[in-house]
Write a protein that holds these residues in place. Structure first.
Motif, mmCIF file in Angstrom:
data_model
loop_
_atom_site.group_PDB
_atom_site.id
_atom_site.type_symbol
_atom_site.label_atom_id
_atom_site.label_comp_id
_atom_site.label_asym_id
_atom_site.label_seq_id
_atom_site.Cartn_x
_atom_site.Cartn_y
_atom_site.Cartn_z
ATOM 1 N N TYR A 108 17.962 38.809 -59.645
ATOM 2 C CA TYR A 108 18.562 37.661 -60.326
ATOM 3 C C TYR A 108 17.550 37.020 -61.286
ATOM 4 C CZ TYR A 108 20.504 33.057 -61.164
ATOM 5 O OH TYR A 108 20.953 31.930 -61.781
ATOM 6 N N ARG A 109 16.350 36.752 -60.799
ATOM 7 C CA ARG A 109 15.344 36.088 -61.641
ATOM 8 C C ARG A 109 14.939 36.947 -62.829
ATOM 9 N NH1 ARG A 109 10.860 35.538 -58.385
ATOM 10 N NH2 ARG A 109 11.905 36.508 -56.651
ATOM 11 N N HIS A 110 14.735 38.242 -62.606
ATOM 12 C CA HIS A 110 14.379 39.131 -63.714
ATOM 13 C C HIS A 110 15.538 39.260 -64.703
ATOM 14 C CE1 HIS A 110 10.653 39.895 -61.852
ATOM 15 N NE2 HIS A 110 10.957 40.970 -61.157
ATOM 16 N N GLY A 111 16.754 39.306 -64.177
ATOM 17 C CA GLY A 111 17.933 39.371 -65.043
ATOM 18 C C GLY A 111 18.072 38.119 -65.885
ATOM 19 N N GLN A 112 17.829 36.950 -65.286
ATOM 20 C CA GLN A 112 17.888 35.689 -66.031
ATOM 21 C C GLN A 112 16.836 35.677 -67.133
ATOM 22 O OE1 GLN A 112 20.915 34.884 -65.036
ATOM 23 N NE2 GLN A 112 20.379 32.744 -64.952
ATOM 24 N N MET A 131 15.763 35.831 -72.797
ATOM 25 C CA MET A 131 14.998 36.383 -73.914
ATOM 26 C C MET A 131 15.939 36.922 -75.000
ATOM 27 S SD MET A 131 12.217 39.482 -73.668
ATOM 28 C CE MET A 131 13.460 40.689 -73.202
ATOM 29 N N LYS A 132 17.000 37.610 -74.590
ATOM 30 C CA LYS A 132 17.918 38.224 -75.545
ATOM 31 C C LYS A 132 18.904 37.222 -76.157
ATOM 32 C CE LYS A 132 16.624 42.533 -75.070
ATOM 33 N NZ LYS A 132 16.304 43.434 -76.181
ATOM 34 N N MET A 133 19.300 36.210 -75.398
ATOM 35 C CA MET A 133 20.350 35.287 -75.846
ATOM 36 C C MET A 133 19.827 34.106 -76.667
ATOM 37 S SD MET A 133 23.271 36.417 -74.890
ATOM 38 C CE MET A 133 23.738 37.836 -73.941
ATOM 39 N N THR A 134 18.542 33.844 -76.577
ATOM 40 C CA THR A 134 17.967 32.695 -77.277
ATOM 41 C C THR A 134 18.278 32.712 -78.771
ATOM 42 O OG1 THR A 134 16.202 32.518 -75.665
ATOM 43 C CG2 THR A 134 15.796 31.497 -77.788
ATOM 44 N N LYS A 135 18.253 33.878 -79.387
ATOM 45 C CA LYS A 135 18.493 33.950 -80.832
ATOM 46 C C LYS A 135 19.912 33.534 -81.211
ATOM 47 C CE LYS A 135 19.324 38.941 -80.989
ATOM 48 N NZ LYS A 135 18.809 40.198 -81.531
ATOM 49 N N TYR A 136 20.810 33.501 -80.217
ATOM 50 C CA TYR A 136 22.190 33.066 -80.470
ATOM 51 C C TYR A 136 22.426 31.620 -80.041
ATOM 52 C CZ TYR A 136 22.654 38.136 -80.663
ATOM 53 O OH TYR A 136 22.481 39.465 -80.957
ATOM 54 N N GLY A 137 21.364 30.967 -79.587
ATOM 55 C CA GLY A 137 21.507 29.594 -79.108
ATOM 56 C C GLY A 137 22.151 29.526 -77.732
ATOM 57 N N LEU A 138 22.051 30.617 -76.989
ATOM 58 C CA LEU A 138 22.642 30.695 -75.659
ATOM 59 C C LEU A 138 21.561 30.865 -74.614
ATOM 60 C CD1 LEU A 138 25.499 33.259 -76.410
ATOM 61 C CD2 LEU A 138 25.778 30.815 -76.007
ATOM 62 N N GLY A 139 21.797 30.298 -73.444
ATOM 63 C CA GLY A 139 20.934 30.530 -72.304
ATOM 64 C C GLY A 139 21.623 31.510 -71.377
ATOM 65 N N SER A 140 20.896 31.922 -70.368
ATOM 66 C CA SER A 140 21.468 32.888 -69.427
ATOM 67 C C SER A 140 22.674 32.298 -68.697
ATOM 68 C CB SER A 140 20.413 33.341 -68.426
ATOM 69 O OG SER A 140 19.931 32.233 -67.693
ATOM 70 N N GLY A 141 22.775 30.982 -68.670
ATOM 71 C CA GLY A 141 23.893 30.348 -67.992
ATOM 72 C C GLY A 141 25.205 30.369 -68.764
ATOM 73 N N GLN A 142 25.159 30.645 -70.046
ATOM 74 C CA GLN A 142 26.393 30.600 -70.834
ATOM 75 C C GLN A 142 27.033 31.964 -71.084
ATOM 76 O OE1 GLN A 142 23.620 28.727 -72.651
ATOM 77 N NE2 GLN A 142 24.141 27.140 -71.188
ATOM 78 N N TYR A 143 26.248 33.000 -71.171
ATOM 79 C CA TYR A 143 26.828 34.291 -71.549
ATOM 80 C C TYR A 143 27.852 34.776 -70.525
ATOM 81 C CZ TYR A 143 24.422 37.275 -68.201
ATOM 82 O OH TYR A 143 24.009 37.883 -67.051
ATOM 83 N N THR A 144 27.654 34.447 -69.247
ATOM 84 C CA THR A 144 28.597 34.855 -68.206
ATOM 85 C C THR A 144 29.984 34.291 -68.483
ATOM 86 O OG1 THR A 144 26.799 34.889 -66.608
ATOM 87 C CG2 THR A 144 29.012 34.830 -65.713
ATOM 88 N N PHE A 145 30.020 33.040 -68.949
ATOM 89 C CA PHE A 145 31.297 32.416 -69.265
ATOM 90 C C PHE A 145 31.955 33.129 -70.442
ATOM 91 C CE2 PHE A 145 29.029 29.214 -66.893
ATOM 92 C CZ PHE A 145 30.008 28.691 -66.068
ATOM 93 N N LEU A 146 31.159 33.444 -71.460
ATOM 94 C CA LEU A 146 31.721 34.164 -72.607
ATOM 95 C C LEU A 146 32.273 35.527 -72.186
ATOM 96 C CD1 LEU A 146 29.262 33.456 -75.567
ATOM 97 C CD2 LEU A 146 31.567 32.549 -75.211
ATOM 98 N N LEU A 147 31.515 36.245 -71.370
ATOM 99 C CA LEU A 147 31.983 37.561 -70.923
ATOM 100 C C LEU A 147 33.331 37.449 -70.215
ATOM 101 C CD1 LEU A 147 28.765 39.320 -69.566
ATOM 102 C CD2 LEU A 147 30.172 40.038 -71.509
ATOM 103 N N ILE A 197 23.948 43.927 -74.871
ATOM 104 C CA ILE A 197 22.803 43.372 -74.147
ATOM 105 C C ILE A 197 22.992 43.522 -72.639
ATOM 106 C CG2 ILE A 197 21.607 41.210 -73.571
ATOM 107 C CD1 ILE A 197 22.115 40.403 -76.577
ATOM 108 N N THR A 198 24.187 43.246 -72.145
ATOM 109 C CA THR A 198 24.417 43.398 -70.700
ATOM 110 C C THR A 198 24.331 44.869 -70.290
ATOM 111 O OG1 THR A 198 26.837 43.421 -70.951
ATOM 112 C CG2 THR A 198 25.811 41.296 -70.507
ATOM 113 N N ASN A 199 24.781 45.761 -71.146
ATOM 114 C CA ASN A 199 24.648 47.190 -70.860
ATOM 115 C C ASN A 199 23.188 47.634 -70.873
ATOM 116 O OD1 ASN A 199 27.354 47.722 -70.390
ATOM 117 N ND2 ASN A 199 27.773 48.182 -72.535
ATOM 118 N N GLU A 200 22.393 47.020 -71.742
ATOM 119 C CA GLU A 200 20.961 47.327 -71.787
ATOM 120 C C GLU A 200 20.305 46.964 -70.457
ATOM 121 O OE1 GLU A 200 17.003 46.071 -74.415
ATOM 122 O OE2 GLU A 200 18.986 45.416 -75.081
ATOM 123 N N TRP A 201 20.639 45.781 -69.926
ATOM 124 C CA TRP A 201 20.077 45.367 -68.638
ATOM 125 C C TRP A 201 20.552 46.310 -67.521
ATOM 126 C CZ3 TRP A 201 16.168 43.462 -66.482
ATOM 127 C CH2 TRP A 201 16.187 43.014 -65.166
#
Length: 157
Positions: A18-22, A27-43, A110-114
Protein backbone atom coordinates in the motif's frame (compact mmCIF):
# COMPACT_ATOMS: atom_id res chain seq x y z
CA UNK A 1 3.74 -18.36 17.20
CA UNK A 2 3.16 -20.84 14.43
CA UNK A 3 5.97 -20.91 11.84
CA UNK A 4 3.70 -19.89 8.96
CA UNK A 5 2.70 -16.74 10.83
CA UNK A 6 6.33 -15.96 11.66
CA UNK A 7 7.37 -16.37 8.03
CA UNK A 8 4.40 -14.59 6.53
CA UNK A 9 3.04 -11.55 8.29
CA UNK A 10 0.32 -10.64 5.82
CA UNK A 11 -0.48 -7.27 7.38
CA UNK A 12 3.13 -6.19 6.98
CA UNK A 13 3.16 -7.14 3.30
CA UNK A 14 -0.17 -5.44 2.61
CA UNK A 15 1.05 -2.32 4.40
CA UNK A 16 4.30 -2.23 2.41
CA UNK A 17 2.48 -2.74 -0.89
CA UNK A 18 0.00 0.00 0.00
CA UNK A 19 2.69 2.51 1.00
CA UNK A 20 4.87 1.81 -2.05
CA UNK A 21 1.80 1.98 -4.29
CA UNK A 22 0.80 5.33 -2.79
CA UNK A 23 4.33 6.65 -3.35
CA UNK A 24 4.31 5.46 -6.98
CA UNK A 25 0.86 6.90 -7.68
CA UNK A 26 1.69 10.22 -5.99
CA UNK A 27 4.84 10.50 -8.08
CA UNK A 28 2.93 9.79 -11.31
CA UNK A 29 -0.25 11.77 -10.54
CA UNK A 30 1.34 14.98 -9.28
CA UNK A 31 1.76 16.35 -12.81
CA UNK A 32 -2.04 16.19 -13.18
CA UNK A 33 -2.71 17.93 -9.88
CA UNK A 34 -3.90 14.66 -8.37
CA UNK A 35 -2.83 12.81 -5.26
CA UNK A 36 -2.98 9.10 -4.74
CA UNK A 37 -6.27 9.64 -2.93
CA UNK A 38 -8.13 10.96 -5.96
CA UNK A 39 -7.24 8.67 -8.84
CA UNK A 40 -9.19 5.76 -7.28
CA UNK A 41 -12.35 7.84 -7.45
CA UNK A 42 -11.72 8.72 -11.09
CA UNK A 43 -11.11 5.07 -11.97
CA UNK A 44 -14.43 4.09 -10.43
CA UNK A 45 -16.24 7.01 -12.04
CA UNK A 46 -14.95 6.01 -15.49
CA UNK A 47 -17.29 3.04 -15.29
CA UNK A 48 -20.00 4.70 -13.19
CA UNK A 49 -20.38 8.29 -14.33
CA UNK A 50 -23.29 10.03 -12.61
CA UNK A 51 -23.23 7.84 -9.50
CA UNK A 52 -24.31 9.47 -6.26
CA UNK A 53 -21.65 10.52 -3.79
CA UNK A 54 -23.12 8.12 -1.22
CA UNK A 55 -23.07 5.21 -3.67
CA UNK A 56 -19.46 6.05 -4.51
CA UNK A 57 -18.49 5.90 -0.83
CA UNK A 58 -20.18 2.53 -0.44
CA UNK A 59 -18.73 1.08 -3.65
CA UNK A 60 -15.17 2.01 -2.67
CA UNK A 61 -15.76 1.26 1.03
CA UNK A 62 -14.52 4.73 1.97
CA UNK A 63 -16.17 6.88 4.60
CA UNK A 64 -18.40 9.74 3.47
CA UNK A 65 -16.13 12.50 4.80
CA UNK A 66 -13.10 11.18 2.90
CA UNK A 67 -15.19 10.83 -0.25
CA UNK A 68 -16.50 14.39 0.13
CA UNK A 69 -12.94 15.75 0.49
CA UNK A 70 -11.69 13.78 -2.52
CA UNK A 71 -14.62 14.87 -4.68
CA UNK A 72 -14.15 18.49 -3.57
CA UNK A 73 -10.50 18.27 -4.62
CA UNK A 74 -11.42 16.69 -7.97
CA UNK A 75 -14.04 19.38 -8.48
CA UNK A 76 -11.52 22.11 -7.65
CA UNK A 77 -9.16 20.64 -10.26
CA UNK A 78 -12.06 20.50 -12.76
CA UNK A 79 -12.00 16.70 -13.09
CA UNK A 80 -15.58 16.23 -11.89
CA UNK A 81 -18.71 18.26 -11.33
CA UNK A 82 -21.35 17.70 -8.69
CA UNK A 83 -24.99 18.15 -9.56
CA UNK A 84 -28.05 17.69 -7.40
CA UNK A 85 -30.25 14.81 -8.42
CA UNK A 86 -33.32 16.31 -10.15
CA UNK A 87 -35.69 14.00 -8.26
CA UNK A 88 -34.03 14.41 -4.84
CA UNK A 89 -32.02 17.57 -4.21
CA UNK A 90 -30.32 15.97 -1.16
CA UNK A 91 -28.43 13.60 -3.46
CA UNK A 92 -25.24 14.76 -5.16
CA UNK A 93 -24.42 13.05 -8.44
CA UNK A 94 -20.83 13.04 -9.61
CA UNK A 95 -20.07 13.53 -13.29
CA UNK A 96 -16.78 13.34 -15.13
CA UNK A 97 -15.66 16.39 -17.09
CA UNK A 98 -13.95 16.48 -20.47
CA UNK A 99 -10.68 17.10 -18.61
CA UNK A 100 -10.98 13.81 -16.70
CA UNK A 101 -12.11 11.90 -19.78
CA UNK A 102 -9.02 13.12 -21.66
CA UNK A 103 -6.88 11.72 -18.84
CA UNK A 104 -8.56 8.31 -18.70
CA UNK A 105 -6.09 6.37 -20.86
CA UNK A 106 -3.11 7.88 -19.04
CA UNK A 107 -4.48 6.97 -15.61
CA UNK A 108 -5.21 3.43 -16.76
CA UNK A 109 -1.71 3.21 -18.23
CA UNK A 110 -0.19 4.36 -14.92
CA UNK A 111 -2.17 1.80 -12.92
CA UNK A 112 -1.15 -0.90 -15.39
CA UNK A 113 2.48 0.17 -14.98
CA UNK A 114 2.23 -0.35 -11.21
CA UNK A 115 0.53 -3.69 -11.77
CA UNK A 116 3.42 -4.80 -14.03
CA UNK A 117 5.94 -3.75 -11.38
CA UNK A 118 4.35 -5.71 -8.55
CA UNK A 119 3.42 -8.76 -10.64
CA UNK A 120 6.81 -9.06 -12.32
CA UNK A 121 7.97 -12.70 -12.51
CA UNK A 122 4.60 -14.01 -11.27
CA UNK A 123 3.01 -16.39 -13.78
CA UNK A 124 -0.57 -15.92 -15.01
CA UNK A 125 -1.96 -18.82 -12.97
CA UNK A 126 -0.44 -17.45 -9.78
CA UNK A 127 -1.76 -13.98 -10.65
CA UNK A 128 -5.27 -15.37 -11.04
CA UNK A 129 -4.97 -17.27 -7.76
CA UNK A 130 -3.68 -14.13 -6.06
CA UNK A 131 -6.64 -12.16 -7.41
CA UNK A 132 -9.10 -14.72 -6.07
CA UNK A 133 -7.36 -14.84 -2.69
CA UNK A 134 -7.27 -11.04 -2.39
CA UNK A 135 -10.97 -10.86 -3.28
CA UNK A 136 -11.75 -13.46 -0.60
CA UNK A 137 -9.63 -11.64 1.98
CA UNK A 138 -11.36 -8.37 1.15
CA UNK A 139 -14.75 -10.01 1.47
CA UNK A 140 -13.76 -11.54 4.82
CA UNK A 141 -12.58 -8.17 6.11
CA UNK A 142 -15.75 -6.46 4.85
CA UNK A 143 -17.96 -9.03 6.54
CA UNK A 144 -16.05 -8.56 9.78
CA UNK A 145 -16.33 -4.79 9.53
CA UNK A 146 -20.08 -4.99 8.99
CA UNK A 147 -20.55 -7.44 11.84
CA UNK A 148 -18.17 -6.04 14.43
CA UNK A 149 -16.64 -2.65 13.70
CA UNK A 150 -19.76 -0.79 12.74
CA UNK A 151 -21.73 -1.75 15.82
CA UNK A 152 -18.62 -1.50 18.00
CA UNK A 153 -16.78 -4.57 19.16
CA UNK A 154 -16.02 -4.67 22.87
CA UNK A 155 -12.71 -5.89 24.16
CA UNK A 156 -13.31 -8.70 26.60
CA UNK A 157 -10.65 -9.49 29.15
Amino acid sequence: MDSFLQDFRIGRHISILYRHGQCFMNMKMTKYGLGSGQYTFLLYLYGNDGISQDELSKALDIDKATTARAIARLEQEKYVKRDSDPSDKRINRIFLTDKSLELKSEIIEITNEWKKIILKDIDKNSQEQLKLLMEQMTENASEYKKAMCIRGEKNEK
